[in-house]
Design a protein around this motif. Sequence first.
Motif, PDB file in Angstrom:
ATOM      1  N   SER A   1       0.859  -1.182   0.000  1.00 45.86           N
ATOM      2  CA  SER A   1       0.000   0.000   0.000  1.00 45.86           C
ATOM      3  C   SER A   1       0.891   1.226   0.000  1.00 45.86           C
TER       4      SER A   1
ATOM      5  N   THR B   1      -7.466  -5.521  -2.462  1.00 42.65           N
ATOM      6  CA  THR B   1      -8.521  -4.613  -2.044  1.00 42.65           C
ATOM      7  C   THR B   1      -8.580  -3.511  -3.090  1.00 42.65           C
TER       8      THR B   1
ATOM      9  N   GLN C   1      -3.211  -3.357  -1.886  1.00 45.11           N
ATOM     10  CA  GLN C   1      -4.171  -2.263  -1.947  1.00 45.11           C
ATOM     11  C   GLN C   1      -4.124  -1.713  -3.361  1.00 45.11           C
TER      12      GLN C   1
ATOM     13  N   THR D   1      -3.862   7.968   4.405  1.00 40.40           N
ATOM     14  CA  THR D   1      -4.584   6.749   4.017  1.00 40.40           C
ATOM     15  C   THR D   1      -4.848   5.889   5.240  1.00 40.40           C
TER      16      THR D   1
ATOM     17  N   HIS E   1     -10.133  -0.143  -4.251  1.00 44.71           N
ATOM     18  CA  HIS E   1     -10.801   0.995  -3.623  1.00 44.71           C
ATOM     19  C   HIS E   1     -11.656   1.801  -4.584  1.00 44.71           C
TER      20      HIS E   1
ATOM     21  N   GLY F   1      -5.736   2.057   4.881  1.00 41.22           N
ATOM     22  CA  GLY F   1      -4.619   1.146   4.656  1.00 41.22           C
ATOM     23  C   GLY F   1      -3.830   0.883   5.924  1.00 41.22           C
TER      24      GLY F   1
END
Length: 135
Positions: free
Chosen positions: A9, A114, A82, A15, A116, A18
Amino acid sequence: MTNKISFISNLTPSTSYGINLFWAINNINKNTIAYGENTLSFKDIKQFGLDSIIPVWDKSYKYFFQILKQIKQDKPKVVHIQHEINIYGSLLSVIMFPLHLLILRLKKIKVVVTVHALPALDQINKEFIHNFQSE
């Protein structure tokens, strides 16, 4: 041998999702290592309160090779990535991302992504690409 997890990430102070996710994973598995962007300073890393954050990648096409090199060194069983549209750099980085996933799978590494932000196909046009392209 314990299962090592690599968490990828940008981990900038803004962030918080994260960072919070990394803390949660690290609480479950102390063998978790975060690969952050090379712009992370020692101060940023200490602010997170964890010693297992390593500045690894640049926000450019090089991220692909830098992360693979670190993964080869650390040999994680699971890689959690991420992903946002331009988190790793320009349009070229976005195009390279599926190749990154394929290489990890071919190496028999379990991958969790993940995502976003995922635009609708009809939203992707020249203006969209211009707005989300890194310098």
